[in-house]
Scaffold this active site. Structure first.
Site, PDB file in Angstrom:
ATOM      1  N   ARG A   1      35.584   6.277 -79.296  1.00 58.52           N
ATOM      2  CA  ARG A   1      35.761   6.086 -80.743  1.00 58.52           C
ATOM      3  C   ARG A   1      34.875   4.966 -81.295  1.00 58.52           C
ATOM      4  O   ARG A   1      35.208   4.339 -82.285  1.00 58.52           O
ATOM      5  CB  ARG A   1      37.226   5.814 -81.099  1.00 58.52           C
TER       6      ARG A   1
ATOM      7  N   ARG B   1      35.787   4.896 -87.302  1.00 58.71           N
ATOM      8  CA  ARG B   1      36.736   4.232 -88.192  1.00 58.71           C
ATOM      9  C   ARG B   1      36.723   2.709 -88.198  1.00 58.71           C
ATOM     10  O   ARG B   1      37.189   2.097 -89.148  1.00 58.71           O
ATOM     11  CB  ARG B   1      38.137   4.727 -87.862  1.00 58.71           C
TER      12      ARG B   1
ATOM     13  N   TYR C   1      49.014  20.123 -78.792  1.00 57.68           N
ATOM     14  CA  TYR C   1      48.913  20.169 -80.254  1.00 57.68           C
ATOM     15  C   TYR C   1      49.310  21.541 -80.791  1.00 57.68           C
ATOM     16  O   TYR C   1      50.042  21.663 -81.776  1.00 57.68           O
ATOM     17  CB  TYR C   1      47.485  19.842 -80.700  1.00 57.68           C
TER      18      TYR C   1
ATOM     19  N   ASP D   1      35.774  15.870 -83.382  1.00 58.28           N
ATOM     20  CA  ASP D   1      37.200  15.758 -83.071  1.00 58.28           C
ATOM     21  C   ASP D   1      37.563  16.859 -82.090  1.00 58.28           C
ATOM     22  O   ASP D   1      36.941  17.931 -82.103  1.00 58.28           O
ATOM     23  CB  ASP D   1      38.049  15.900 -84.345  1.00 58.28           C
TER      24      ASP D   1
ATOM     25  N   ARG E   1      31.417   8.265 -95.351  1.00 57.20           N
ATOM     26  CA  ARG E   1      32.428   9.325 -95.308  1.00 57.20           C
ATOM     27  C   ARG E   1      33.358   9.311 -96.515  1.00 57.20           C
ATOM     28  O   ARG E   1      34.283  10.122 -96.600  1.00 57.20           O
ATOM     29  CB  ARG E   1      33.273   9.180 -94.034  1.00 57.20           C
TER      30      ARG E   1
END
Length: 359
Positions: free
Chosen positions: A42, A46, A166, A91, A55
């Site tokens: 990551r 973010r 998921y 992702d 973004r």
């Protein structure tokens, strides 16, 4: 060479000599390195203000389908932190979205599935993935390999168990009740679900390798919820299928999960060349559990990034000392970069590791 490779003219292996000779790929191959290579899960995204700027107003899944945007976000941490590898910005649910699964990534929640898979009829939602479904991956990776020069590009995918969790739960889950209920209650349906996901994941990784990824990582984020016997029986065959599907490309294959201290040996057996280790098990002990013939990746506790620079250096030194006897070591966090991390802490950590390990 696959039919797709012949059609595109792309080579299914690393051809850039500078990339081949990079510290990252040398460590993955358990060869001598000029310094311990560093990258962060990551790292693209973010925690960086420049990421939030580019973004702004663009939903997560849409951002993953814009090649120029993906390339820019992937390059940002390489420019800022001087890490030894770029990791493709995407992702793990992207291939599921690409084959038509009704899902969205909700801020603060994660992937949410509109129609969870819990019966045999539900399997019909999972069709094969084609390169055309993820054309934007091929395009973005082409842009990236042209820009990165000698810096390797890591591709990745979600492992069958984590994707299944998921899909069965309908979103993130703390206890995986529906997942385990299906796994124990209908073993054949569970096996068929994971096998289909293994096919989709393999196809997704092949697209990335053929487009220029020089290593791939399989994220089994939630598999630490299982006992070793259950992992070996109900999960490991699907992960093995994925690793075998990309073995002929000759790129390093990394396997990572969270809370997988009891599974490390089995995760190595599944077929990875490099086993990722979270912060709960020291690297020297992890090496004992995994056994010879594998490099290790990890395993700095990301929470320590919020402490003082001195504390960060002390912990980094501990990780490096524990890794001193390893056949190969890639320095990484024991999980992803937290979103509120000070980017300067990461930059300093890269510089510290490089300086301390320079040969």
């Amino acid at each position: 060479m696959s039919a797709n490779t012949e059609a595109t003219g792309q080579q299914p292996s690393v051809t850039n000599d500078a990339v081949k000779d990079s510290a990252f790929l040398k460590a993955c191959r358990r060869e001598p390195v000029p310094h311990t290579p560093v990258w962060f899960m990551r790292q693209a995204g973010r925690s960086l203000p420049e990421y939030h700027k580019v973004r702004e107003g663009i939903p997560m899944l849409e951002s993953c389908t814009r090649p120029e945007l993906v390339a820019e976000i992937t390059l940002q941490p390489v420019r800022r932190h001087k890490v030894d590898a770029a990791v493709y910005f995407s992702d793990i649910v992207v291939p599921l979205k690409a084959i038509g699964i009704d899902l969205d990534i909700k801020p603060g929640v994660g992937p949410v599935i509109a129609n969870p898979i819990r019966t045999r009829a539900d399997l019909d939602q999972l069709r094969d993935l084609t390169p055309e479904d993820v054309w934007y991956v091929t395009e973005a990776m082409g842009l990236l390999t042209a820009e990165l020069g000698g810096t390797p590009l890591i591709g990745f995918a979600g492992a069958p168990f984590t994707l299944a969790s998921y899909l069965v739960e309908g979103g993130p889950s703390r206890n995986h009740e529906h997942t385990k209920a299906l796994m124990y209650g209908d073993p054949q349906l569970w096996a068929d679900l994971l096998d289909r996901l293994a096919e989709i994941t393999s196809a997704f990784l092949k697209v990335q390798i053929e487009a220029g990824a020089s290593a791939v990582q399989l994220f089994d984020s939630w598999v630490g919820a299982l006992a070793p016997a259950d992992y070996k029986r109900a999960v490991m065959p699907a992960s093995q299928k994925v690793f075998q599907a990309v073995e002929s490309y000759g790129v390093p294959r990394i396997h990572f999960g969270v809370g997988t201290g009891e599974l490390l040996g089995l995760m190595g057996e599944a077929g990875a060349d490099v086993v990722g280790v979270d912060w709960r098990v020291p690297l020297d002990e992890a090496a004992r559990r995994v056994g010879p013939g594998k490099a290790l990746q990890g395993n700095f506790d990301p929470a320590i990034l919020f402490s003082t620079p001195e504390a960060v250096e002390r912990k980094a030194r501990e990780v490096l000392d524990a890794a001193a006897g390893l056949e190969g070591h890639v320095f990484n966090l024991g999980h992803g970069v937290p979103p509120n991390t000070d980017p300067d802490a990461l930059t300093r950590l890269v510089e510290y590791v490089h300086t301390q390990t320079a040969r």
